[in-house]
Write a protein that holds these residues in place. Structure first.
Motif, PDB file in Angstrom:
ATOM      1  N   MET A   1       0.819  -1.289  -0.090  1.00 50.97           N
ATOM      2  CA  MET A   1      -0.034   0.068   0.001  1.00 50.97           C
ATOM      3  C   MET A   1       0.875   1.267  -0.050  1.00 50.97           C
ATOM      4  O   MET A   1       2.031   1.326   0.609  1.00 50.97           O
ATOM      5  CB  MET A   1      -0.932  -0.042   0.940  1.00 50.97           C
ATOM      6  N   THR A   2       0.696   2.240  -0.833  1.00 52.36           N
ATOM      7  CA  THR A   2       1.471   3.424  -0.894  1.00 52.36           C
ATOM      8  C   THR A   2       0.563   4.405  -0.062  1.00 52.36           C
ATOM      9  O   THR A   2      -0.672   4.614  -0.385  1.00 52.36           O
ATOM     10  CB  THR A   2       1.366   3.918  -2.420  1.00 52.36           C
ATOM     11  N   THR A   3       1.203   5.155   0.965  1.00 51.32           N
ATOM     12  CA  THR A   3       0.565   6.507   1.555  1.00 51.32           C
ATOM     13  C   THR A   3       1.297   7.569   0.802  1.00 51.32           C
ATOM     14  O   THR A   3       2.088   7.739  -0.033  1.00 51.32           O
ATOM     15  CB  THR A   3       1.121   6.066   2.920  1.00 51.32           C
ATOM     16  N   THR A   4       0.307   8.592   1.148  1.00 55.90           N
ATOM     17  CA  THR A   4       0.689   9.943   0.733  1.00 55.90           C
ATOM     18  C   THR A   4       1.539  10.772   1.737  1.00 55.90           C
ATOM     19  O   THR A   4       1.505  10.388   2.922  1.00 55.90           O
ATOM     20  CB  THR A   4      -0.428  10.760   0.366  1.00 55.90           C
ATOM     21  N   VAL A   5       1.949  11.871   1.183  1.00 55.45           N
ATOM     22  CA  VAL A   5       2.886  12.604   2.185  1.00 55.45           C
ATOM     23  C   VAL A   5       2.187  13.960   2.513  1.00 55.45           C
ATOM     24  O   VAL A   5       1.561  14.481   1.733  1.00 55.45           O
ATOM     25  CB  VAL A   5       4.435  13.217   1.458  1.00 55.45           C
ATOM     26  N   ALA A   6       2.001  13.891   3.914  1.00 57.86           N
ATOM     27  CA  ALA A   6       1.387  15.293   4.365  1.00 57.86           C
ATOM     28  C   ALA A   6       2.187  16.346   4.560  1.00 57.86           C
ATOM     29  O   ALA A   6       3.442  16.156   5.249  1.00 57.86           O
ATOM     30  CB  ALA A   6       0.643  14.708   5.679  1.00 57.86           C
ATOM     31  N   ARG A   7       1.910  17.451   3.968  1.00 50.93           N
ATOM     32  CA  ARG A   7       2.823  18.725   4.128  1.00 50.93           C
ATOM     33  C   ARG A   7       2.307  19.624   5.286  1.00 50.93           C
ATOM     34  O   ARG A   7       1.173  19.968   5.589  1.00 50.93           O
ATOM     35  CB  ARG A   7       2.940  19.173   3.131  1.00 50.93           C
ATOM     36  N   PHE A   8       3.602  19.983   6.201  1.00 51.85           N
ATOM     37  CA  PHE A   8       2.927  20.540   7.457  1.00 51.85           C
ATOM     38  C   PHE A   8       2.391  21.949   6.938  1.00 51.85           C
ATOM     39  O   PHE A   8       1.281  22.409   7.819  1.00 51.85           O
ATOM     40  CB  PHE A   8       4.213  21.046   8.251  1.00 51.85           C
ATOM     41  N   SER A   9       2.720  22.427   5.872  1.00 50.45           N
ATOM     42  CA  SER A   9       2.326  23.956   5.698  1.00 50.45           C
ATOM     43  C   SER A   9       0.884  23.924   5.054  1.00 50.45           C
ATOM     44  O   SER A   9       0.295  24.890   5.208  1.00 50.45           O
ATOM     45  CB  SER A   9       3.350  24.230   4.334  1.00 50.45           C
ATOM     46  N   GLN A  10       0.415  22.773   4.942  1.00 45.15           N
ATOM     47  CA  GLN A  10      -1.036  22.700   4.266  1.00 45.15           C
ATOM     48  C   GLN A  10      -2.020  22.043   5.517  1.00 45.15           C
ATOM     49  O   GLN A  10      -3.144  21.954   5.307  1.00 45.15           O
ATOM     50  CB  GLN A  10      -1.169  21.783   3.041  1.00 45.15           C
ATOM     51  N   LEU A  11      -1.562  21.540   6.599  1.00 47.24           N
ATOM     52  CA  LEU A  11      -2.047  20.912   7.656  1.00 47.24           C
ATOM     53  C   LEU A  11      -2.704  22.034   8.657  1.00 47.24           C
ATOM     54  O   LEU A  11      -1.987  22.859   8.873  1.00 47.24           O
ATOM     55  CB  LEU A  11      -1.454  19.913   8.238  1.00 47.24           C
ATOM     56  N   PHE A  12      -3.672  21.554   9.490  1.00 50.56           N
ATOM     57  CA  PHE A  12      -4.249  22.357  10.539  1.00 50.56           C
ATOM     58  C   PHE A  12      -3.730  21.921  11.758  1.00 50.56           C
ATOM     59  O   PHE A  12      -4.311  21.064  12.386  1.00 50.56           O
ATOM     60  CB  PHE A  12      -5.716  22.506  10.465  1.00 50.56           C
ATOM     61  N   GLY A  41     -16.933  22.940  25.302  1.00 48.94           N
ATOM     62  CA  GLY A  41     -17.654  23.263  26.651  1.00 48.94           C
ATOM     63  C   GLY A  41     -17.237  22.560  27.547  1.00 48.94           C
ATOM     64  O   GLY A  41     -16.230  21.405  27.433  1.00 48.94           O
ATOM     65  N   ALA A  42     -17.892  22.515  28.871  1.00 52.27           N
ATOM     66  CA  ALA A  42     -17.352  21.748  30.008  1.00 52.27           C
ATOM     67  C   ALA A  42     -17.421  20.324  29.548  1.00 52.27           C
ATOM     68  O   ALA A  42     -18.558  19.793  29.376  1.00 52.27           O
ATOM     69  CB  ALA A  42     -17.973  21.877  31.014  1.00 52.27           C
ATOM     70  N   GLY A  43     -16.425  19.610  29.487  1.00 52.00           N
ATOM     71  CA  GLY A  43     -16.239  17.871  29.353  1.00 52.00           C
ATOM     72  C   GLY A  43     -16.706  17.684  27.896  1.00 52.00           C
ATOM     73  O   GLY A  43     -16.951  16.699  27.553  1.00 52.00           O
ATOM     74  N   ILE A  44     -16.563  18.634  26.951  1.00 53.16           N
ATOM     75  CA  ILE A  44     -17.008  18.485  25.349  1.00 53.16           C
ATOM     76  C   ILE A  44     -15.709  18.999  24.582  1.00 53.16           C
ATOM     77  O   ILE A  44     -15.338  20.399  24.936  1.00 53.16           O
ATOM     78  CB  ILE A  44     -18.192  19.430  25.094  1.00 53.16           C
ATOM     79  N   TYR A  45     -15.266  18.115  24.116  1.00 56.98           N
ATOM     80  CA  TYR A  45     -14.043  18.514  23.201  1.00 56.98           C
ATOM     81  C   TYR A  45     -14.129  18.228  21.602  1.00 56.98           C
ATOM     82  O   TYR A  45     -14.888  17.277  21.039  1.00 56.98           O
ATOM     83  CB  TYR A  45     -12.822  18.009  23.648  1.00 56.98           C
ATOM     84  N   ASP A  46     -13.455  19.141  20.868  1.00 56.40           N
ATOM     85  CA  ASP A  46     -13.024  19.199  19.440  1.00 56.40           C
ATOM     86  C   ASP A  46     -12.153  18.323  19.258  1.00 56.40           C
ATOM     87  O   ASP A  46     -10.906  18.660  19.797  1.00 56.40           O
ATOM     88  CB  ASP A  46     -13.040  20.468  18.794  1.00 56.40           C
ATOM     89  N   TYR A  47     -12.059  17.161  18.298  1.00 54.21           N
ATOM     90  CA  TYR A  47     -11.035  16.507  18.020  1.00 54.21           C
ATOM     91  C   TYR A  47     -10.528  16.846  16.590  1.00 54.21           C
ATOM     92  O   TYR A  47     -11.041  16.859  15.716  1.00 54.21           O
ATOM     93  CB  TYR A  47     -11.366  14.898  17.806  1.00 54.21           C
ATOM     94  N   LEU A  48      -9.486  17.506  16.574  1.00 58.16           N
ATOM     95  CA  LEU A  48      -8.687  18.035  15.412  1.00 58.16           C
ATOM     96  C   LEU A  48      -7.982  17.170  14.587  1.00 58.16           C
ATOM     97  O   LEU A  48      -7.853  16.003  15.137  1.00 58.16           O
ATOM     98  CB  LEU A  48      -7.600  19.244  15.945  1.00 58.16           C
ATOM     99  N   PRO A  49      -7.561  17.378  13.346  1.00 61.53           N
ATOM    100  CA  PRO A  49      -6.845  16.251  12.666  1.00 61.53           C
ATOM    101  C   PRO A  49      -6.034  15.479  12.973  1.00 61.53           C
ATOM    102  O   PRO A  49      -6.150  14.224  12.833  1.00 61.53           O
ATOM    103  CB  PRO A  49      -6.472  17.018  11.249  1.00 61.53           C
ATOM    104  N   LEU A  50      -5.014  15.758  14.039  1.00 63.20           N
ATOM    105  CA  LEU A  50      -3.959  14.923  14.301  1.00 63.20           C
ATOM    106  C   LEU A  50      -4.623  14.104  15.382  1.00 63.20           C
ATOM    107  O   LEU A  50      -4.320  12.958  15.334  1.00 63.20           O
ATOM    108  CB  LEU A  50      -3.037  15.785  15.226  1.00 63.20           C
TER     109      LEU A  50
END
Length: 580
Positions: A1-12, A41-50
Motif C-alpha cells: 500500500m502506498t501512502t501519501t505525504v502530508a505537508r505541514f504547511s498545508q495541515l491544520f 464546553g465543559a467536558g466537551i472537546y473538538d478532535y482536530l486532525p492529528l
C-alpha cells in the motif's frame, strides 16, 4: 500500500507555547498544546486532525482484535427511547448521570451512556434457538454522561467514544469462554497501543452481573485506587480489594453493654481523647445509608474507612446514598455521632469482618450524648447483623493471597469487562430454545473500552518536558522529515526521502514550512512523532540524513537510500504489521 505525504504547511496543526491555565494533567496540557484538541464546553472537546488520526489507528487495532475473536460490528443509535431503559429498570438507576430529553410530541428519550438494553432488544427479537449462539456483537459509538465535574481533559468528559461489545451464550460455560476471549483480546489491544496496564478485580456497579475486571494504567492522573501485591501479582480496585490486618487483643469485656455519658462527643477522634481515651481501633463506627431508599446500617472499625461500593455489593442495592441528617433520628433515636447497632433490628445491619470476634468495644448508644462500652460484636450485633466486606484497604496491609504486602496506587481505567449473566435477558425477556425445547434466558457479557482514554493514557505514560512521545502503533504520523536549511538540494533530498517512506508504507509528516530548524525540532518533539529524519548540509555531503527516535538523545547518520527500509522495518517490528 502506498501512502501519501502530508505537508505541514498545508495541515491544520494549531500548536501553542503554553497550556491552558486549567489543565492539570499531562495529557490535557499536551493534547491542547500540540493542536490535537480544543474545548467546546465543559467536558466537551473538538478532535482536530492529528487527534482524529491517532484515534483512527486505535480504533483499527480494536477492530482487528475484536474481529479476531469473532466479533461482528454494529452501529446503533445514540438516541434511545425511555421505554427500553425502563424495561431493564435502569431508567431510574442512572439518575442524573443520564442526559434526558423530550421530543416535540413529549416523548421521553435519553442519550445513550451504554447499549446493553439496545443490543439485548435485538437479541430478543432475532435470536430464537441455541443453534444461533454464541454471538459476539460490538460497535464503536459515541456515548454521553452528564458528568457533574468534568476535568482533566479527555479523562473525565460528558461525550466520549466507546467500543462496547456484548456476548450472547446459552449457558454459563459459554459465557466463561466468551469472557476469556474478550480478556485476551483486551490484553492484545492495550499492549499494541503501547500501554503498561494491569487487570484488576472490580465492582460491577449499575452494570450488574456476577464478576468484572478493569484494565488499569498506573498514573497519578488516575482517579481510581488499585491495591496490588508485587509478590503474587494480586490486584484489585479498592472497591473490591481485601487484605490481611493484624489481630487486636481485647479485654474480657462485660456481661452486657454498659451505657456511659459522653456529652458533646460526636466523633471518633473526640472519643479517643481524655477523659474517655478509647482508641479508634476499639470503636465501632456506625453509618446509616439508604439502599434503594430503604435504610441500612454499616459498621466498621473506628479507624477504618467505609467503602460505599462494597456496601452496595453487600446490600444488592441498585441505588445507594448516605442517609440525610433528618432521616437518621426517626430511625435511630439519636443524631449522627451517637449511633450504634447493638441489638438493632429496624433495618439490615452489615458488619465488616475485621470486627468478627471483637470484644470490649465501644459504640453509640442511640441516645444523644451517650455511648456503650463492653460491646461484644458476636453477641450484640451479629444476632441481627450480617458479616460483609465493607472497609477500604490501605497500603502496607497484608496481601490476602500470600505473605506479601499491598501497594495502593492511582490508576486510570481504560477498559472494563463484565459477566452480566441473565440480568438483562430476564428483565427484557430475551430467551432462546434449548436442545430439549425448553426456553432459557440468554447469558450475556458486556465489554467496554474508552477509545479517547487509550490516547490520553498513552500520553500520560509516554511524555517528557518537550512533549508527547507516541508509541509507533498509534502515532498520528510515524515519521517526520525536515530540512536544516532552505537550500534546494536539501529540499530535494527531503522530498525524495518522503516519497520513499510513503512507498514503503510509512505515513510521514513533511515539515516544509519556512521556519528555522529549531522551531521545526521543537514542534516535532511536541507532536511526539516517533521517527525524526533531518536533512542537513553536513550529512547530505556524505549522502546521509540524521535519524532520531523521539524520547532518546541519540542522533545517527543513516544513508539516504536506507532510511525508508529502516523505518518500515522498525514499524513492522513495533506494530506487528508490514505497512502503515
Amino acid at each position: 500500500m502506498t501512502t501519501t505525504v502530508a505537508r505541514f504547511s498545508q495541515l491544520f496543526i494549531p500548536t501553542l507555547k503554553e497550556a491552558p491555565a486549567d489543565a492539570q494533567v499531562a495529557s490535557h496540557k499536551l493534547l491542547v498544546r500540540a493542536g490535537f484538541i480544543r474545548q467546546l464546553g465543559a467536558g466537551i472537546y473538538d478532535y482536530l486532525p492529528l487527534a482524529k488520526r491517532a484515534l483512527t489507528k486505535i480504533e483499527a487495532i480494536v477492530r482487528e482484535e475484536m474481529d479476531a475473536i469473532g466479533g461482528q460490528e454494529f452501529f446503533l443509535p445514540a438516541l434511545h427511547p425511555a421505554e427500553i431503559w425502563k424495561e431493564s429498570g435502569r431508567w431510574e438507576v442512572m439518575g442524573d448521570n443520564m442526559f434526558r430529553l423530550r421530543d416535540r410530541k413529549n416523548g421521553e428519550y435519553c442519550l445513550g451512556m451504554t447499549h446493553e438494553e439496545i443490543f439485548t432488544a435485538i437479541a430478543r427479537d432475532e435470536l430464537r434457538s441455541y443453534r444461533q449462539l454464541p454471538q459476539v456483537w460490538y460497535q464503536i459509538q459515541t456515548k454521553f454522561r452528564d458528568e457533574p465535574r468534568p476535568k482533566s481533559g479527555l479523562l473525565r468528559v460528558r461525550q466520549f467514544t466507546m467500543k462496547d461489545a456484548y456476548s450472547f451464550d446459552v449457558d454459563q460455560a459459554g459465557l466463561d469462554k466468551s469472557y476469556e476471549d474478550e480478556r485476551r483480546a483486551y490484553e492484545k489491544i492495550f499492549t499494541r497501543c503501547g500501554l503498561d496496564f494491569v487487570a484488576v478485580q472490580a465492582h460491577s456497579g449499575a452494570m450488574g452481573g456476577s464478576a468484572s475486571q478493569e484494565f488499569m494504567v498506573r498514573t497519578e492522573a488516575g482517579e481510581d485506587l488499585v491495591a496490588a501485591c508485587p509478590k503474587c501479582r494480586y490486584a484489585a480496585n479498592t472497591e473490591t480489594a481485601t487484605s490481611r490486618i493484624a489481630a487486636e487483643q481485647d479485654g474480657p469485656g462485660l456481661p452486657s453493654p454498659e451505657k456511659f455519658a459522653t456529652p458533646g462527643v460526636v466523633t471518633i477522634e473526640a472519643l479517643s481523647q481524655p477523659p474517655h481515651g478509647v482508641p479508634a481501633r476499639r470503636q465501632l463506627k456506625t453509618l446509616v445509608y439508604m439502599a434503594d431508599e430503604k435504610p441500612i446500617l454499616a459498621v466498621v472499625r473506628g479507624d477504618h474507612e467505609l467503602n460505599e461500593a462494597k456496601l452496595q455489593t453487600a446490600s444488592g442495592a441498585q441505588l445507594l446514598r448516605p442517609a440525610h441528617p433528618e432521616e437518621i433520628p426517626p430511625l435511630m433515636g439519636a443524631r449522627a455521632g451517637s449511633l450504634g447497632a447493638v441489638a438493632f433490628a429496624k433495618a439490615p445491619v452489615f458488619v465488616d469482618p475485621a470486627l468478627a470476634g471483637r470484644k470490649d468495644m465501644v459504640t453509640g448508644a442511640n441516645e444523644d450524648g451517650f455511648h456503650l462500652r463492653g460491646v461484644d460484636v458476636e453477641r450484640d450485633l451479629l444476632r441481627h447483623g450480617k458479616v460483609a466486606e465493607l472497609r477500604t484497604v490501605k497500603a502496607g496491609e497484608g496481601c490476602p493471597r500470600c505473605d506479601g504486602t499491598l501497594d495502593v496506587f492511582k490508576a486510570l481505567e481504560v477498559g472494563h469487562i463484565f459477566k452480566l449473566g441473565t440480568k438483562y435477558s430476564v428483565s427484557m425477556k430475551a430467551n432462546v430454545l434449548k436442545a430439549d425445547g425448553s426456553e432459557t434466558p440468554i447469558v450475556m457479557g458486556s465489554y467496554g473500552i474508552g477509545v479517547e482514554r487509550i490516547m490520553a493514557a498513552a500520553i500520560e505514560l509516554h511524555h517528557d518536558q518537550d512533549g508527547i512521545v507516541w508509541p509507533l502503533a498509534i502515532a498520528p504520523y510515524r515519521a517526520t522529515v525536515l530540512t536544516l536549511g532552505k537550500e534546494p538540494e536539501l529540499v530535494q533530498a527531503a522530498e525524495e526521502i518522503c516519497a520513499a517512506l510513503a512507498k514503503a508504507g510509512v505515513d510521514v509528516l513533511y515539515d516544509d514550512r519556512d521556519e528555522r530548524a529549531g522551531v521545526k525540532f521543537k514542534d516535532a518533539d511536541l507532536l511526539g512523532i516517533p521517527i525524526r529524519i533531518a536533512v542537513g548540509k553536513r550529512g547530505l555531503a556524505e549522502g546521509k540524513a540524521e535519524w532520531k527516535r523521539r524520547g532518546t538523545k541519540d542522533v545517527e547518520l543513516v544513508p539516504l537510500a536506507e532510511v525508508a527500509a529502516r523505518a518500515a522495518a522498525l514499524v513492522a517490528r513495533e506494530t506487528g504489521v508490514g505497512q502503515a
